[in-house]
Design a protein around this motif. Structure first.
Motif, PDB file in Angstrom:
ATOM      1  N   ARG A  19       0.809  -1.214  -0.051  1.00 20.63           N
ATOM      2  CA  ARG A  19       0.046  -0.188   0.190  1.00 20.63           C
ATOM      3  C   ARG A  19       1.150   1.462   0.005  1.00 20.63           C
ATOM      4  O   ARG A  19       0.406   2.121  -1.200  1.00 20.63           O
ATOM      5  N   SER A  20       2.121   0.941   0.652  1.00 17.35           N
ATOM      6  CA  SER A  20       3.114   2.367   0.768  1.00 17.35           C
ATOM      7  C   SER A  20       3.232   2.949  -0.821  1.00 17.35           C
ATOM      8  O   SER A  20       3.631   3.343  -1.313  1.00 17.35           O
ATOM      9  N   GLN A  21       3.972   1.809  -1.340  1.00 20.66           N
ATOM     10  CA  GLN A  21       4.441   1.375  -2.586  1.00 20.66           C
ATOM     11  C   GLN A  21       2.951   2.442  -3.789  1.00 20.66           C
ATOM     12  O   GLN A  21       4.006   2.999  -5.455  1.00 20.66           O
ATOM     13  N   ALA A  22       2.412   1.620  -3.479  1.00 23.25           N
ATOM     14  CA  ALA A  22       1.264   2.315  -4.257  1.00 23.25           C
ATOM     15  C   ALA A  22       0.903   3.429  -4.102  1.00 23.25           C
ATOM     16  O   ALA A  22       0.478   4.738  -5.326  1.00 23.25           O
ATOM     17  N   ILE A  61      -6.423   8.824 -11.006  1.00 18.47           N
ATOM     18  CA  ILE A  61      -5.707   7.484 -11.091  1.00 18.47           C
ATOM     19  C   ILE A  61      -5.561   6.231 -10.039  1.00 18.47           C
ATOM     20  O   ILE A  61      -5.944   6.317  -8.593  1.00 18.47           O
ATOM     21  N   THR A  62      -5.996   4.868 -10.774  1.00 21.34           N
ATOM     22  CA  THR A  62      -6.499   3.610  -9.848  1.00 21.34           C
ATOM     23  C   THR A  62      -5.299   3.048 -10.018  1.00 21.34           C
ATOM     24  O   THR A  62      -4.959   2.362 -11.418  1.00 21.34           O
ATOM     25  N   VAL A  63      -4.576   2.504  -8.536  1.00 22.18           N
ATOM     26  CA  VAL A  63      -3.672   1.450  -8.773  1.00 22.18           C
ATOM     27  C   VAL A  63      -3.815   0.170  -8.701  1.00 22.18           C
ATOM     28  O   VAL A  63      -5.087   0.677  -7.615  1.00 22.18           O
ATOM     29  N   LEU A  64      -4.633  -1.030  -9.399  1.00 26.88           N
ATOM     30  CA  LEU A  64      -5.140  -1.654  -8.914  1.00 26.88           C
ATOM     31  C   LEU A  64      -3.753  -3.076  -8.650  1.00 26.88           C
ATOM     32  O   LEU A  64      -2.977  -3.327 -10.149  1.00 26.88           O
ATOM     33  N   TRP A  65      -3.769  -4.338  -7.923  1.00 25.31           N
ATOM     34  CA  TRP A  65      -2.760  -5.163  -7.305  1.00 25.31           C
ATOM     35  C   TRP A  65      -3.362  -5.882  -6.516  1.00 25.31           C
ATOM     36  O   TRP A  65      -4.270  -6.063  -6.099  1.00 25.31           O
ATOM     37  N   THR A 120      -8.446 -10.959 -10.778  1.00 20.95           N
ATOM     38  CA  THR A 120      -8.341 -10.342 -11.870  1.00 20.95           C
ATOM     39  C   THR A 120      -8.742  -9.072 -11.751  1.00 20.95           C
ATOM     40  O   THR A 120      -9.252  -8.832 -12.896  1.00 20.95           O
ATOM     41  N   ASN A 121     -10.955  -9.181 -11.129  1.00 21.46           N
ATOM     42  CA  ASN A 121     -11.511  -8.426 -11.158  1.00 21.46           C
ATOM     43  C   ASN A 121     -11.592  -7.426 -10.935  1.00 21.46           C
ATOM     44  O   ASN A 121     -10.582  -6.986  -9.767  1.00 21.46           O
ATOM     45  N   THR A 122     -11.378  -5.909 -11.096  1.00 19.90           N
ATOM     46  CA  THR A 122     -11.058  -4.847 -11.242  1.00 19.90           C
ATOM     47  C   THR A 122     -11.972  -3.852 -10.861  1.00 19.90           C
ATOM     48  O   THR A 122     -11.626  -1.947 -11.279  1.00 19.90           O
ATOM     49  N   SER A 123     -13.326  -3.719 -10.216  1.00 20.54           N
ATOM     50  CA  SER A 123     -13.742  -3.010 -10.113  1.00 20.54           C
ATOM     51  C   SER A 123     -13.861  -2.410  -8.392  1.00 20.54           C
ATOM     52  O   SER A 123     -14.779  -1.277  -8.599  1.00 20.54           O
ATOM     53  N   CYS A 124     -13.105  -2.618  -8.151  1.00 22.33           N
ATOM     54  CA  CYS A 124     -12.780  -1.547  -7.057  1.00 22.33           C
ATOM     55  C   CYS A 124     -13.906  -1.937  -6.248  1.00 22.33           C
ATOM     56  O   CYS A 124     -14.711  -0.196  -5.665  1.00 22.33           O
ATOM     57  N   PRO A 125     -14.926  -2.957  -5.337  1.00 20.19           N
ATOM     58  CA  PRO A 125     -16.043  -2.521  -4.268  1.00 20.19           C
ATOM     59  C   PRO A 125     -15.597  -2.260  -3.592  1.00 20.19           C
ATOM     60  O   PRO A 125     -14.455  -1.772  -2.920  1.00 20.19           O
ATOM     61  N   LEU A 131      -8.618  -7.517  -7.197  1.00 19.38           N
ATOM     62  CA  LEU A 131      -7.624  -6.930  -6.708  1.00 19.38           C
ATOM     63  C   LEU A 131      -7.858  -5.296  -5.960  1.00 19.38           C
ATOM     64  O   LEU A 131      -9.207  -4.589  -6.033  1.00 19.38           O
ATOM     65  N   SER A 132      -6.983  -5.570  -5.216  1.00 15.54           N
ATOM     66  CA  SER A 132      -6.642  -4.425  -3.972  1.00 15.54           C
ATOM     67  C   SER A 132      -6.675  -2.778  -4.812  1.00 15.54           C
ATOM     68  O   SER A 132      -5.936  -3.061  -5.709  1.00 15.54           O
ATOM     69  N   CYS A 133      -7.188  -1.822  -4.533  1.00 14.74           N
ATOM     70  CA  CYS A 133      -7.413  -0.719  -5.067  1.00 14.74           C
ATOM     71  C   CYS A 133      -6.888   0.906  -4.329  1.00 14.74           C
ATOM     72  O   CYS A 133      -7.240   0.184  -3.481  1.00 14.74           O
ATOM     73  N   PHE A 134      -6.669   1.396  -5.087  1.00 16.29           N
ATOM     74  CA  PHE A 134      -6.125   2.497  -4.333  1.00 16.29           C
ATOM     75  C   PHE A 134      -5.829   3.715  -5.455  1.00 16.29           C
ATOM     76  O   PHE A 134      -5.033   3.671  -6.487  1.00 16.29           O
TER      77      PHE A 134
END
Length: 153
Positions: free
Chosen positions: A27-30, A116-120, A128-133, A144-147
């Motif tokens: 999370r710090s890197q994101a 800007i959204t970073v997903l990992w 693989t889901n990019t929906s950021c719930p 995927l985790s989102c920031f």
């Protein structure tokens, strides 16, 4: 028996601590990566306002034709170089990473909010889901985790 249970308990705590430290690091890197791209976009504000930094999720940015670290670049070339080098660093830093960069209006203009959204794949589960719930529906095995950060360059 008591000693064995105590050692198992301590092992569990150690494992949990290692997992939480790894998640904190990611999370710090994101956060640092998003901040870096925001700085690049602010430095090349005219191109950011034209939407040169927009990026669809799971899309690799266009490879730059000029290395802007060793040659003079136009603002458009710099935007391509910035986005490509940033995305390469993103993929080297976070497991299964991708990004989405959008403008709040189409087309992008000066003063418009960009996100800007970073997903990992934080849990390394193959998600693989990019929906950021939201937190109540997030499933690490699927999502995927989102920031995300929104700002006006």
């Amino acid at each position: 028996l008591v000693l064995s249970i105590g050692i198992l308990g301590m092992s569990g705590l150690q494992l949990s601590s290692l997992r939480n430290n790894q998640q904190s690091y990611q999370r710090s890197q994101a956060t640092a990566l998003v901040s870096s791209l925001m700085d690049r976009m602010r430095a090349n504000r005219a191109q950011a306002a034209q939407g040169s930094y927009t990026l669809a999720v799971n899309t690799t940015p266009t490879a730059p034709t000029v290395n802007c670290e060793s040659a003079n670049c136009t603002p458009a070339q710099l935007a391509t170089y910035d986005l490509s080098s940033w995305y390469t660093t993103l993929n080297q830093t976070l497991t299964g990473a991708t990004a989405r960069i959008t403008c709040s209006t189409s087309p992008c203009t000066l003063g418009v909010t960009q996100t800007i959204t970073v997903l990992w794949d934080e849990g390394r589960t193959g998600a693989t889901n990019t929906s950021c719930p939201g937190p109540s529906t997030f499933n690490a095995a699927v999502h995927l985790s989102c920031f995300s950060v929104s700002f006006a360059p």
